[in-house]
Design an enzyme around this catalytic site. Sequence first.
Site, PDB file in Angstrom:
ATOM      1  N   ASP A  58       0.892  -1.217   0.054  1.00 40.37           N
ATOM      2  CA  ASP A  58       0.135  -0.046   0.017  1.00 40.37           C
ATOM      3  C   ASP A  58       0.841   1.047  -0.019  1.00 40.37           C
ATOM      4  O   ASP A  58       0.492   2.387  -0.723  1.00 40.37           O
ATOM      5  CB  ASP A  58      -0.898  -0.103   1.291  1.00 40.37           C
ATOM      6  CG  ASP A  58      -2.190  -1.054   1.050  1.00 40.37           C
ATOM      7  OD1 ASP A  58      -2.212  -1.406  -0.241  1.00 40.37           O
ATOM      8  OD2 ASP A  58      -2.789  -1.421   2.099  1.00 40.37           O
ATOM      9  N   GLY A  59       1.826   1.213   0.600  1.00 44.63           N
ATOM     10  CA  GLY A  59       2.837   2.445   0.633  1.00 44.63           C
ATOM     11  C   GLY A  59       3.319   2.798  -0.713  1.00 44.63           C
ATOM     12  O   GLY A  59       3.335   3.903  -1.147  1.00 44.63           O
ATOM     13  N   ARG A  63       2.372   6.147  -2.924  1.00 40.92           N
ATOM     14  CA  ARG A  63       3.364   6.913  -3.854  1.00 40.92           C
ATOM     15  C   ARG A  63       3.032   7.242  -5.273  1.00 40.92           C
ATOM     16  O   ARG A  63       3.195   8.429  -5.682  1.00 40.92           O
ATOM     17  CB  ARG A  63       4.846   6.456  -3.761  1.00 40.92           C
ATOM     18  CG  ARG A  63       5.987   7.259  -4.517  1.00 40.92           C
ATOM     19  CD  ARG A  63       7.299   6.532  -4.234  1.00 40.92           C
ATOM     20  NE  ARG A  63       7.491   5.474  -4.680  1.00 40.92           N
ATOM     21  CZ  ARG A  63       8.158   5.142  -5.720  1.00 40.92           C
ATOM     22  NH1 ARG A  63       8.513   6.259  -6.492  1.00 40.92           N
ATOM     23  NH2 ARG A  63       8.433   3.948  -6.198  1.00 40.92           N
ATOM     24  N   ASN A 132      -5.508   7.944   2.313  1.00 42.49           N
ATOM     25  CA  ASN A 132      -5.859   7.205   3.452  1.00 42.49           C
ATOM     26  C   ASN A 132      -6.203   8.041   4.700  1.00 42.49           C
ATOM     27  O   ASN A 132      -7.447   7.893   5.163  1.00 42.49           O
ATOM     28  CB  ASN A 132      -4.685   6.338   3.647  1.00 42.49           C
ATOM     29  CG  ASN A 132      -4.759   5.024   3.254  1.00 42.49           C
ATOM     30  OD1 ASN A 132      -5.714   4.599   2.541  1.00 42.49           O
ATOM     31  ND2 ASN A 132      -3.858   4.005   3.370  1.00 42.49           N
ATOM     32  N   ALA A 174      -6.763   1.174   7.652  1.00 38.84           N
ATOM     33  CA  ALA A 174      -5.240   1.485   7.660  1.00 38.84           C
ATOM     34  C   ALA A 174      -4.911   2.031   9.260  1.00 38.84           C
ATOM     35  O   ALA A 174      -5.222   1.442  10.183  1.00 38.84           O
ATOM     36  CB  ALA A 174      -4.856   2.704   6.690  1.00 38.84           C
ATOM     37  N   PHE A 177      -7.978   2.123  11.562  1.00 31.71           N
ATOM     38  CA  PHE A 177      -8.424   0.907  11.904  1.00 31.71           C
ATOM     39  C   PHE A 177      -7.513   0.255  13.147  1.00 31.71           C
ATOM     40  O   PHE A 177      -8.033  -0.167  14.208  1.00 31.71           O
ATOM     41  CB  PHE A 177      -8.090  -0.165  10.869  1.00 31.71           C
ATOM     42  CG  PHE A 177      -8.600  -1.773  11.277  1.00 31.71           C
ATOM     43  CD1 PHE A 177      -9.696  -2.088  11.309  1.00 31.71           C
ATOM     44  CD2 PHE A 177      -7.242  -2.515  11.518  1.00 31.71           C
ATOM     45  CE1 PHE A 177     -10.155  -3.654  11.658  1.00 31.71           C
ATOM     46  CE2 PHE A 177      -7.652  -3.856  11.859  1.00 31.71           C
ATOM     47  CZ  PHE A 177      -8.986  -4.402  11.842  1.00 31.71           C
TER      48      PHE A 177
END
Length: 297
Positions: A58-59, A63, A132, A174, A177
């Site tokens: 996800d990172g 980006r 996010n 993310a 949560f």
Amino acid sequence: MTRRALVVTHGGREEAVAATREVVRELERAGVEPVLAAEDADAADLPAFELAIVLGGDGTILRAAELTRGTSVPLLGVNLGHVGFLAESEREDLGEAVRRLTAGEFVVEERVTLDVRVLRPDGSVGTGWALNEAALEKVDRSRMLEVLVEVDGHPLSSFGCDGIVAATATGSTAHAFSAGGPVVWPDVDGMILVPLSAHALFARPLVVGPRSTLAVEVLERSPAAGLVTLDGRRRLEVPKGSRVEVTRSPVPVRLARLTMAPFTTRLVNKFGLPVDGWRGRPSAPRPVRAVQPEVAP
């Protein structure tokens, strides 16, 4: 006109390097020129492209979202990480995923983003955005952050805490949560606010509507100053006496979907949730129609 596809990858991993080579081969086979994004790539330095393929977790997708935001370009995420909640495909399906993307066999799912403003006592204003979450946290780990939460111009409550997370439905799985916030289905058009380790009787997660404005004031009496981190990538300083405002952005992030599997199924698969013994009747998946991608400006 030459068709181009941006390829964004986690360059430090051997698996990602091998996957990048495979993607380049598949793109060239389809007559699409690959554009490899460097680690420090800036959107202004890249040629026009109509598709984007992201290799990583996800990172890495976050980006890539920086490089495509504000364009019509859809992102296809291929998970090389652990959970990879934003990813659409897994490593073993990479070749087929690239083939379907270049053939237009996908649908576009638009995800809401947040606009963030930090109004500082000296009159300066910091701005940013997040897919996010925007996480306000204390700078001094040994001290508390004293904040006042406001919704739509009305004060709600003040308390001491480690911070506040403002998240989209996409970001509900993310940071929010992990802090005890609710899981919100992506088609719910709203914003989430989750206090972090709050010292208060009423400091529960909140879900507000898409036209609301969330604001958090770091009080002058706060023992610590704050720092807003956007998607874990970009930062805005929040001195004491500052005000952080969060609204729904009109600019979405566009994700390419190869299958329209229900979000419930994605939750079960990504978190490995136990569903043994279920006796319901599954619904048929919705078909995916081909779309004609637009070229980024």
